[in-house]
Scaffold this motif. Sequence first.
Motif, PDB file in Angstrom:
ATOM      1  N   HIS A 162       0.797  -1.228   0.000  1.00  9.92           N
ATOM      2  CA  HIS A 162       0.000   0.000   0.000  1.00  9.92           C
ATOM      3  C   HIS A 162       0.834   1.284   0.000  1.00  9.92           C
ATOM      4  CE1 HIS A 162      -3.188  -2.772   0.695  1.00  9.92           C
ATOM      5  NE2 HIS A 162      -2.976  -2.933   1.981  1.00  9.92           N
ATOM      6  N   GLY A 163       2.160   1.131   0.122  1.00 13.53           N
ATOM      7  CA  GLY A 163       3.005   2.309   0.124  1.00 13.53           C
ATOM      8  C   GLY A 163       2.855   3.179   1.350  1.00 13.53           C
ATOM      9  N   VAL A 164       2.530   2.569   2.488  1.00 11.90           N
ATOM     10  CA  VAL A 164       2.308   3.336   3.718  1.00 11.90           C
ATOM     11  C   VAL A 164       3.311   2.926   4.785  1.00 11.90           C
ATOM     12  CG1 VAL A 164      -0.141   3.687   3.264  1.00 11.90           C
ATOM     13  CG2 VAL A 164       0.589   1.659   4.539  1.00 11.90           C
ATOM     14  N   GLU A 165       3.624   3.873   5.659  1.00 15.26           N
ATOM     15  CA  GLU A 165       4.472   3.590   6.820  1.00 15.26           C
ATOM     16  C   GLU A 165       3.572   3.326   8.025  1.00 15.26           C
ATOM     17  OE1 GLU A 165       7.681   3.257   6.836  1.00 15.26           O
ATOM     18  OE2 GLU A 165       8.151   4.005   4.824  1.00 15.26           O
ATOM     19  N   VAL A 166       3.794   2.190   8.680  1.00 15.24           N
ATOM     20  CA  VAL A 166       2.995   1.824   9.847  1.00 15.24           C
ATOM     21  C   VAL A 166       3.936   1.472  10.986  1.00 15.24           C
ATOM     22  CG1 VAL A 166       1.368   0.146  10.792  1.00 15.24           C
ATOM     23  CG2 VAL A 166       1.057   0.982   8.458  1.00 15.24           C
ATOM     24  N   ASN A 167       3.680   2.030  12.140  1.00 12.65           N
ATOM     25  CA  ASN A 167       4.447   1.713  13.340  1.00 12.65           C
ATOM     26  C   ASN A 167       4.064   0.311  13.817  1.00 12.65           C
ATOM     27  OD1 ASN A 167       5.525   1.486  15.941  1.00 12.65           O
ATOM     28  ND2 ASN A 167       5.143   3.631  16.438  1.00 12.65           N
ATOM     29  N   PRO A 168       5.015  -0.628  13.904  1.00 17.31           N
ATOM     30  CA  PRO A 168       4.671  -1.979  14.363  1.00 17.31           C
ATOM     31  C   PRO A 168       3.997  -2.001  15.726  1.00 17.31           C
ATOM     32  CG  PRO A 168       6.872  -1.958  13.412  1.00 17.31           C
ATOM     33  CD  PRO A 168       6.435  -0.523  13.505  1.00 17.31           C
ATOM     34  N   ASP A 169       4.249  -0.962  16.545  1.00 14.70           N
ATOM     35  CA  ASP A 169       3.612  -0.912  17.861  1.00 14.70           C
ATOM     36  C   ASP A 169       2.113  -0.652  17.770  1.00 14.70           C
ATOM     37  OD1 ASP A 169       6.017  -1.394  19.099  1.00 14.70           O
ATOM     38  OD2 ASP A 169       6.443   0.727  19.491  1.00 14.70           O
ATOM     39  N   HIS A 170       1.639  -0.239  16.583  1.00 11.59           N
ATOM     40  CA  HIS A 170       0.209   0.009  16.392  1.00 11.59           C
ATOM     41  C   HIS A 170      -0.494  -1.204  15.792  1.00 11.59           C
ATOM     42  CE1 HIS A 170       1.045   4.632  16.139  1.00 11.59           C
ATOM     43  NE2 HIS A 170       1.349   4.101  17.316  1.00 11.59           N
ATOM     44  N   ILE A 171       0.250  -2.276  15.564  1.00  8.91           N
ATOM     45  CA  ILE A 171      -0.300  -3.503  14.991  1.00  8.91           C
ATOM     46  C   ILE A 171      -0.579  -4.492  16.120  1.00  8.91           C
ATOM     47  CG2 ILE A 171       0.212  -5.485  13.517  1.00  8.91           C
ATOM     48  CD1 ILE A 171       2.021  -3.509  11.888  1.00  8.91           C
ATOM     49  N   VAL A 172      -1.766  -5.083  16.095  1.00  9.22           N
ATOM     50  CA  VAL A 172      -2.137  -6.077  17.101  1.00  9.22           C
ATOM     51  C   VAL A 172      -2.560  -7.348  16.372  1.00  9.22           C
ATOM     52  CG1 VAL A 172      -3.685  -6.653  19.002  1.00  9.22           C
ATOM     53  CG2 VAL A 172      -2.855  -4.309  18.739  1.00  9.22           C
ATOM     54  N   VAL A 173      -1.841  -8.438  16.660  1.00  7.81           N
ATOM     55  CA  VAL A 173      -2.125  -9.732  16.047  1.00  7.81           C
ATOM     56  C   VAL A 173      -3.145 -10.465  16.911  1.00  7.81           C
ATOM     57  CG1 VAL A 173      -1.124 -11.927  15.295  1.00  7.81           C
ATOM     58  CG2 VAL A 173       0.196  -9.805  15.059  1.00  7.81           C
ATOM     59  N   VAL A 174      -4.166 -11.015  16.252  1.00  5.24           N
ATOM     60  CA  VAL A 174      -5.265 -11.672  16.977  1.00  5.24           C
ATOM     61  C   VAL A 174      -5.617 -12.989  16.281  1.00  5.24           C
ATOM     62  CG1 VAL A 174      -6.294  -9.604  17.995  1.00  5.24           C
ATOM     63  CG2 VAL A 174      -6.886 -10.250  15.651  1.00  5.24           C
ATOM     64  N   PRO A 175      -6.391 -13.854  16.940  1.00  3.82           N
ATOM     65  CA  PRO A 175      -6.747 -15.143  16.339  1.00  3.82           C
ATOM     66  C   PRO A 175      -7.875 -15.016  15.310  1.00  3.82           C
ATOM     67  CG  PRO A 175      -7.593 -15.019  18.567  1.00  3.82           C
ATOM     68  CD  PRO A 175      -6.779 -13.794  18.363  1.00  3.82           C
ATOM     69  N   GLY A 176      -7.545 -14.534  14.110  1.00  8.71           N
ATOM     70  CA  GLY A 176      -8.519 -14.381  13.041  1.00  8.71           C
ATOM     71  C   GLY A 176      -8.980 -12.952  12.870  1.00  8.71           C
ATOM     72  N   GLY A 177     -10.002 -12.759  12.031  1.00  2.00           N
ATOM     73  CA  GLY A 177     -10.523 -11.421  11.789  1.00  2.00           C
ATOM     74  C   GLY A 177     -11.581 -10.994  12.786  1.00  2.00           C
ATOM     75  N   LYS A 178     -12.351 -11.943  13.303  1.00  5.66           N
ATOM     76  CA  LYS A 178     -13.487 -11.590  14.152  1.00  5.66           C
ATOM     77  C   LYS A 178     -13.115 -10.890  15.457  1.00  5.66           C
ATOM     78  CE  LYS A 178     -16.702 -15.015  12.303  1.00  5.66           C
ATOM     79  NZ  LYS A 178     -17.355 -16.329  12.517  1.00  5.66           N
ATOM     80  N   PRO A 179     -12.005 -11.250  16.120  1.00  6.97           N
ATOM     81  CA  PRO A 179     -11.682 -10.518  17.347  1.00  6.97           C
ATOM     82  C   PRO A 179     -11.534  -9.012  17.126  1.00  6.97           C
ATOM     83  CG  PRO A 179     -10.423 -12.537  17.272  1.00  6.97           C
ATOM     84  CD  PRO A 179     -11.089 -12.410  15.939  1.00  6.97           C
ATOM     85  N   THR A 180     -10.955  -8.609  16.001  1.00  2.79           N
ATOM     86  CA  THR A 180     -10.838  -7.177  15.726  1.00  2.79           C
ATOM     87  C   THR A 180     -12.213  -6.551  15.601  1.00  2.79           C
ATOM     88  OG1 THR A 180      -8.679  -7.371  14.657  1.00  2.79           O
ATOM     89  CG2 THR A 180     -10.017  -5.454  14.062  1.00  2.79           C
ATOM     90  N   MET A 181     -13.125  -7.214  14.888  1.00  2.00           N
ATOM     91  CA  MET A 181     -14.486  -6.699  14.771  1.00  2.00           C
ATOM     92  C   MET A 181     -15.135  -6.579  16.139  1.00  2.00           C
ATOM     93  SD  MET A 181     -15.828  -9.128  11.662  1.00  2.00           S
ATOM     94  CE  MET A 181     -14.741  -9.495  10.276  1.00  2.00           C
TER      95      MET A 181
END
Length: 389
Positions: free
Chosen positions: A87-106
């Motif tokens: 996507h050509g974007v800079e993202v801080n890894p500290d703002h990324i949260v890994v979860v078990p699938g897509g539904k937990p984020t929802m």
Amino acid sequence: MSELQFAQSLSRLGTESAFVVLARAQQLAAQGKDIINLGIGQPDFRTPDHIVEAGIKALRDGHHGYTPANGLPVLREAVAADLHRRHGVEVNPDHIVVVPGGKPTMFFAVMMFGEPGAEIMYPNPGFPIYESVIRYSGATPVPIALREENSFAFSAEEVLAQITPRTRLIIINSPANPTGGVTPKAEIDKLVAGLMEHPHVALMSDEIYSNMLYGGREHVSLLQYPEIRDRLIMLDGWSKTYAMTGWRLGYAVWPEAAVPHVTRLCINDHSCVNAAAQFAGLAALTGPQDAVQDMVAQFDARRQVIVRELNTLPGVTCTDAAGAFYAFPNIAGTGLTSMEAQNKFLDEAGVATVAGTSFGKWGEGYLRFSYANSTANILEALRRIREIL
């Protein structure tokens, strides 16, 4: 005799009808009926071998314990690098949260903003978990109508017109489940510009099908709009792109202010994601992408077949599916309701589909067909449906 008293809030929690259809299809298959499943939304491809081997190696290397609640640092760094590549974007890894699938984020996003008196907007027809969790939170669900005449893209003007002082969160999904619709950049530009007048509104952009677009279309990520990054939750993951639905591995990019809250939700909910799955996810992002390209090319070929054949069925019309791996034909001309068609095709033709109303009231008159199945099975399924009609 038990006299259990369950919380009233459970009555507001819905389900995902594709799994209900899957259970019925499996029941019929166990009785000896030949079933072709065009209902469930998961790739029919194996997880690429190098990803599987990475998961096995992680187990053999002793990665059996807890990981940080927000995900392994090396995996979050790989996600950030992948987002920059795609996507050509800079993202801080500290703002990324890994979860078990897509539904937990929802679930976390809706619970973070939803409460009685609040309003949350969501696509309709759309992934049923959106509306289900909004109702569970106590908030009022406000549908964003997706119409066939607009190629199932949202109208920024309509979305903006529905915002009130009570609006907390807007959910958008492109490429979309169940319609296969893709919202063009011009419409996203209008939405983002209009949101400048509504600084109290957060967004959740479900981009889980971001690698699956056809006909020369390119994905537009909401991450590409820096003016809303401080209130954007961008959901993506491994399930669809790498045929890893059963690995239960997803992630989201969160606004900095939300990261402590979602991390606490993770700790309370699931502690952390399976360690070996995270190493498999790392191999997926950093390894060869040939399998992804091959899979998407095969989906594209199937897409063209299923759209062409659906348009030959009596009483059925189907717009061109632009993304994901779903076709969403209009069946109004058959004289059947969505649920009648779903049940008739499964019981009489042995073809599993999902009624459009499973995705909201705007889905009446439509069926969802998943073309995550072989071309031969797709052709046979539509031959059977043609006989029934």
